[in-house]
Design a protein around this motif. Structure first.
Motif, mmCIF file in Angstrom:
data_model
loop_
_atom_site.group_PDB
_atom_site.id
_atom_site.type_symbol
_atom_site.label_atom_id
_atom_site.label_comp_id
_atom_site.label_asym_id
_atom_site.label_seq_id
_atom_site.Cartn_x
_atom_site.Cartn_y
_atom_site.Cartn_z
ATOM 1 N N ARG A 11 0.834 -1.203 0.000
ATOM 2 C CA ARG A 11 0.000 0.000 0.000
ATOM 3 C C ARG A 11 0.868 1.252 0.000
ATOM 4 O O ARG A 11 1.883 1.322 0.712
ATOM 5 N N VAL A 12 0.461 2.250 -0.767
ATOM 6 C CA VAL A 12 1.055 3.586 -0.748
ATOM 7 C C VAL A 12 -0.058 4.565 -0.419
ATOM 8 O O VAL A 12 -1.145 4.500 -0.998
ATOM 9 N N ALA A 13 0.195 5.459 0.537
ATOM 10 C CA ALA A 13 -0.843 6.402 0.962
ATOM 11 C C ALA A 13 -0.247 7.774 1.183
ATOM 12 O O ALA A 13 0.906 7.906 1.634
ATOM 13 N N HIS A 14 -1.047 8.785 0.894
ATOM 14 C CA HIS A 14 -0.639 10.178 1.087
ATOM 15 C C HIS A 14 -1.779 10.918 1.786
ATOM 16 O O HIS A 14 -2.953 10.744 1.431
ATOM 17 N N SER A 15 -1.438 11.739 2.787
ATOM 18 C CA SER A 15 -2.469 12.477 3.510
ATOM 19 C C SER A 15 -1.876 13.776 4.040
ATOM 20 O O SER A 15 -0.665 14.013 3.921
ATOM 21 N N PHE A 16 -2.734 14.611 4.641
ATOM 22 C CA PHE A 16 -2.234 15.864 5.196
ATOM 23 C C PHE A 16 -2.980 16.227 6.478
ATOM 24 O O PHE A 16 -4.105 15.771 6.714
ATOM 25 N N ARG A 17 -2.305 16.997 7.319
ATOM 26 C CA ARG A 17 -2.907 17.586 8.523
ATOM 27 C C ARG A 17 -2.927 19.093 8.321
ATOM 28 O O ARG A 17 -1.906 19.702 8.024
ATOM 29 N N GLY A 18 -4.107 19.703 8.494
ATOM 30 C CA GLY A 18 -4.281 21.112 8.205
ATOM 31 C C GLY A 18 -3.473 22.019 9.103
ATOM 32 O O GLY A 18 -2.867 21.598 10.095
ATOM 33 N N THR A 57 2.342 17.163 5.443
ATOM 34 C CA THR A 57 1.911 16.095 4.547
ATOM 35 C C THR A 57 2.750 14.851 4.801
ATOM 36 O O THR A 57 3.909 14.941 5.217
ATOM 37 N N ILE A 58 2.164 13.702 4.556
ATOM 38 C CA ILE A 58 2.856 12.439 4.781
ATOM 39 C C ILE A 58 2.642 11.528 3.585
ATOM 40 O O ILE A 58 1.558 11.482 3.001
ATOM 41 N N THR A 59 3.692 10.832 3.199
ATOM 42 C CA THR A 59 3.602 9.754 2.218
ATOM 43 C C THR A 59 4.151 8.503 2.865
ATOM 44 O O THR A 59 5.262 8.509 3.419
ATOM 45 N N THR A 112 3.643 -6.549 9.104
ATOM 46 C CA THR A 112 3.731 -5.435 8.163
ATOM 47 C C THR A 112 5.042 -4.686 8.383
ATOM 48 O O THR A 112 5.462 -4.476 9.531
ATOM 49 N N GLY A 113 5.672 -4.288 7.303
ATOM 50 C CA GLY A 113 6.805 -3.375 7.360
ATOM 51 C C GLY A 113 6.431 -2.061 6.697
ATOM 52 O O GLY A 113 5.611 -2.037 5.770
ATOM 53 N N PHE A 114 7.003 -0.943 7.165
ATOM 54 C CA PHE A 114 6.583 0.358 6.642
ATOM 55 C C PHE A 114 7.738 1.349 6.608
ATOM 56 O O PHE A 114 8.754 1.199 7.309
ATOM 57 N N TYR A 115 7.548 2.372 5.798
ATOM 58 C CA TYR A 115 8.414 3.543 5.767
ATOM 59 C C TYR A 115 7.540 4.743 5.467
ATOM 60 O O TYR A 115 6.651 4.674 4.605
ATOM 61 N N TYR A 116 7.756 5.851 6.178
ATOM 62 C CA TYR A 116 7.016 7.069 5.845
ATOM 63 C C TYR A 116 7.914 8.289 6.011
ATOM 64 O O TYR A 116 8.913 8.263 6.737
#
Length: 781
Positions: A519-526, A547-549, A569-573
């Protein structure tokens, strides 16, 4: 009735009227039915989650989800501990803490969270209770009771949930009304006269048409901390005494009505709840951390000397209601969720955690109070989705969010001031009133398609506008009544941003028992506004959007005839323009953006039933976080002209015109994020001894272990923990068919004293709860 309340009711009424002819139940959003009993075949059974707004098997959801059953949470909270804080270390990658008592929990997922204690703080972890987002920090403390299941969705979840969820989601689903008369209750009694009652009962009013459920929570603990202060006078009249701190009373109720007219495809769920909480805010133990060490073993947990704070009182009342309407049109379901929340209350404390004098020999006043006069939150969400039974699944929707609060801050105890011998009130300086407004709206969509057998792609996008404003309604004044807020500083600040969130996931069913996903995800905090600075006659501080990817990959498996479930699960952000916090020399919250932060790690969860009567669970997470910005400095521990801790980062001194050092700043480039444990381990086991009558004796236990964790943004010797752990034990008897259970238990069985928070200028320590021993009785019908 206020204009806001009128608008709220009109808005809810219009939404209800517009959809009442067409809203309601479908399998994709149906309440998840769980059972505490093991399947008859000795397997683990299935876990059903709604992580993607559909009821799906956990093993088939292409994101990292941790699940905790309500029955497990009730065991962990048998000793009266906070239901939300008990989640810490129970789900790999999740951490929770507070330095503002029960009304202000702070959550961290994969190290990403917010240490700010400002009542208007924005958190990157989103709380969802029964499909309603709870944004304000006080609303996030709403207790969880008569809960069915908790889901922790790791990583950015902005596509389907939005509202600042750059770190992830904690989703609570309570028990819903049923068309059969059922009930359950768990009651416990333990040390310090600790009482907990968590119960729910309901059934049909009109069979198969209208049903109800009433749920409640009651918690009480006597004061168990001694205030050793023996002075005859104090800053505000505080007096010491034995057993004057640490107690609380929590009273909560929820009433639900569900309408399910036969053969209509319609379901309407009306829910209303109320909370009445009174207790003690966080106890800071001044000097509890000695310079040069993080060993707190010699600091007493059950005694403290506080000369201010009036006993550190804390009290909040919260009310809310929601209307969840669904209608199945035959393959397509329309859902509407309207909700309103309101709260008011205060928290007061002796923040310096003891008695002290400043360098001139005068009393040092370290007391503050935060009060929410009134807070109103309104949300409206509408979704349209297909039934999800074919190769192609989709859903689209929109959400509107509005929140307004009037918040007071007082650094010297303005509201509870007592006159001196001459009848003169203390200086009212450092009292401010702020009005915060936050509006947000978004449109979103998600679709998944089985490209070829066993290979499914899922993608989604959301566009969100987030707007915040803060107005200084009452500025600080000096003793002469002259406003001390800078004339050049803005008394009204408004920030707004519109950005997309998106994600793409692939899932491959390798065998009947094993699947893999990426999974690849992108989001933001105002953007965020820090208004509390006005209490020290300083201008507001702001931070732009972050913003985060995120990238993650993992597998899910059910092995050995579904007697072993193993997911990993393994992850990187990477977070760009990350919003961070620190404290200045006045313990005033600072807010700033750093260039970026990155993290990598993984989580693994294993549940194993090697034989029918033994169940074991193990969870683990490893985490590396790192702040990357050589330009960013944060204030360090500093009091009366001196640094009070051992700072391991490069520092610079800040001096005034006379050359006197007024603060010391540390460069935090390369540091770990605060409250981001390097590793977490949790384990649990239960063994049942069957009896001839169909009942069973049982014994079980659980343990959590937490690795190196920095409690502040800068690197120190003192404000860290490493290798802390807690364990619990429970043993008892379960009647046939699980009709009732009676047990003895102990929480924090070894009476570990763990450092859970700090107030660095005063080397003040915040501790976990002591050992609680008690009895527990639960039953159901």
């Amino acid at each position: 009735m206020s204009n806001f309340a009128i608008r709220s009711f009109l808005f809810l009424g219009c939404a209800t009227a517009a959809l009442s002819f067409a809203n309601a139940a479908s399998a994709q959003d149906a309440p998840v039915a769980q059972t505490d009993a093991a399947p008859a075949d000795g397997s683990l059974g299935d876990i059903v989650v709604t992580a993607e707004r559909r009821s799906e098997n956990l093993q088939k959801v292409p994101i990292s989800v941790g699940v905790l059953q309500g029955s497990d949470l009730r065991d962990y909270t048998a000793g009266g501990s906070d239901t939300l804080l008990e989640l810490a270390n129970r789900v790999p990658g999740l951490y929770a803490e507070t330095t503002t008592g029960k009304i202000f929990p702070r959550f961290y997922i994969r190290g990403l969270g917010n240490i700010d204690f400002y009542l208007g703080a924005s958190q990157p972890v989103e709380i969802i209770q029964d499909d309603v987002v709870l944004e304000h920090v006080v609303l996030k403390s709403n207790p969880v009771f008569d809960v069915n299941q908790i889901e922790v969705l790791r990583g950015p979840q902005g596509t389907l949930f939005g509202r600042n969820s750059t770190a992830g989601i904690i989703k609570f689903d309570t028990n819903k009304p049923t068309n059969d008369f059922t009930g359950r209750a768990t009651a416990s009694y333990g040390t310090y006269n600790t009482v907990t009652l968590d119960a729910g009962v309901g059934g049909p009013i009109v069979k198969d048409v209208l049903s109800f459920r009433v749920s409640g929570l009651y918690q009480h603990r006597d004061n168990w901390i001694d205030n050793t202060y023996t002075g005859t006078t104090s800053a505000d009249g505080t007096t010491g005494g034995k057993g004057t701190l640490g107690g609380f009373d929590e009273k909560d109720i929820r009433v639900q009505l569900m309408l399910t007219p036969p053969d209509t495809g319609f379901t309407g769920l009306l829910s209303a709840h109320a909370r009445d909480y009174k207790g003690t805010s966080t106890i800071f133990h001044r000097g509890g951390i000695l310079k040069g060490s993080n060993d707190v073993s010699d600091t007493p947990r059950a005694s403290v000397g506080l000369d201010e704070g009036f006993g550190n009182p804390q009290a909040y009342k919260t009310y809310g209601a929601s209307l969840n309407l669904k209608n199945d049109f035959g393959g397509v379901t329309l859902t509407s969720i309207s909700a309103y929340e309101t709260t008011s209350g205060y928290s007061r404390g002796d923040t310096d955690g003891g008695v002290a004098t400043n360098f001139a020999g005068n009393r040092y006043f370290g007391e503050s109070q935060g009060r929410v006069r009134d807070l109103d939150q309104l949300t409206q969400e509408v979704r349209l989705a297909n039934d999800g039974t074919g190769r192609f699944k989709w859903q689209i929707g929109g959400i509107y969010f509005y929140s307004r609060d009037n918040t007071e801050f007082d650094q010297r105890g303005f509201f509870l001031r007592r006159p001196d011998a001459n009848g003169t009130l203390p200086n009212p300086n450092n009292y401010v009133l702020l009005r915060n407004i936050n509006t947000s709206y978004a449109g979103f969509g998600q679709a998944s398609y089985e490209i070829v057998p066993k290979l499914t792609i899922t993608g989604g996008v959301r566009v969100t506008n987030d707007t915040k404003s803060t107005r200084l309604v009452i500025p600080p004044r000096n003793a002469a009544g002259i406003v001390t807020f800078p004339a050049t500083a803005a008394r009204f600040v408004r920030l707004s941003d519109t950005q997309p969130s998106w994600d793409v996931a692939l899932r491959y069913q390798a065998t009947d028992d094993v699947s893999v996903f990426a999974r690849v995800a992108h989001s933001f905090r105002g953007p965020t506004i820090q208004g509390r600075n006005a209490v020290f006659s300083s201008a507001f501080v702001t931070a732009g959007s972050e913003t985060i990817t995120s990238y993650e990959a993992g597998f899910k498996s059910n092995l050995f005839g579904n007697t072993l479930r193993f997911n990993a699960t393994g992850f990187y952000y990477k977070v760009h323009n990350i919003q961070l916090n620190g404290n200045d020399a006045n313990n005033n919250g600072l807010l700033f953006n750093a260039d970026q932060a990155q993290a990598w790690g993984g989580e693994a969860e294993l549940t194993w039933r090697p034989v029918p009567n033994l169940t074991m669970g193990l969870g683990a997470s490893v985490l590396h976080t790192e702040i990357n910005d050589k330009r960013v400095y944060t204030p360090v521990c500093f009091l009366n002209g001196a640094v009070t801790c051992t700072v391991l980062n490069p520092t610079i001194a800040v001096r005034n015109a006379a050359g006197v050092t007024t603060a010391t700043l540390a460069q935090i480039d390369g540091n770990a994020l605060p409250n981001a444990p390097k590793y977490q381990l949790d384990g649990n086991a239960r063994y049942d001894f069957p009896l001839p009558n169909g009942g069973k004796l049982f014994v079980g236990g659980d343990v959590t272990l937490q690795g190196y964790t920095s409690l502040v943004p800068y690197k120190t010797v003192e404000y860290t923990t490493d290798g802390t752990f807690e364990a619990g034990l429970k043993a008892g008897y379960t009647a046939p068919e699980g009709a009732y259970e009676i047990a003895v238990f102990t929480r924090n069985v070894t009476n570990e004293k763990n450092l859970k928070g700090v107030l660095d200028n005063y080397n003040a320590a915040v501790f976990n709860d002591p050992r609680i021993v008690g009895v527990q009785l639960s039953g159901k019908f």
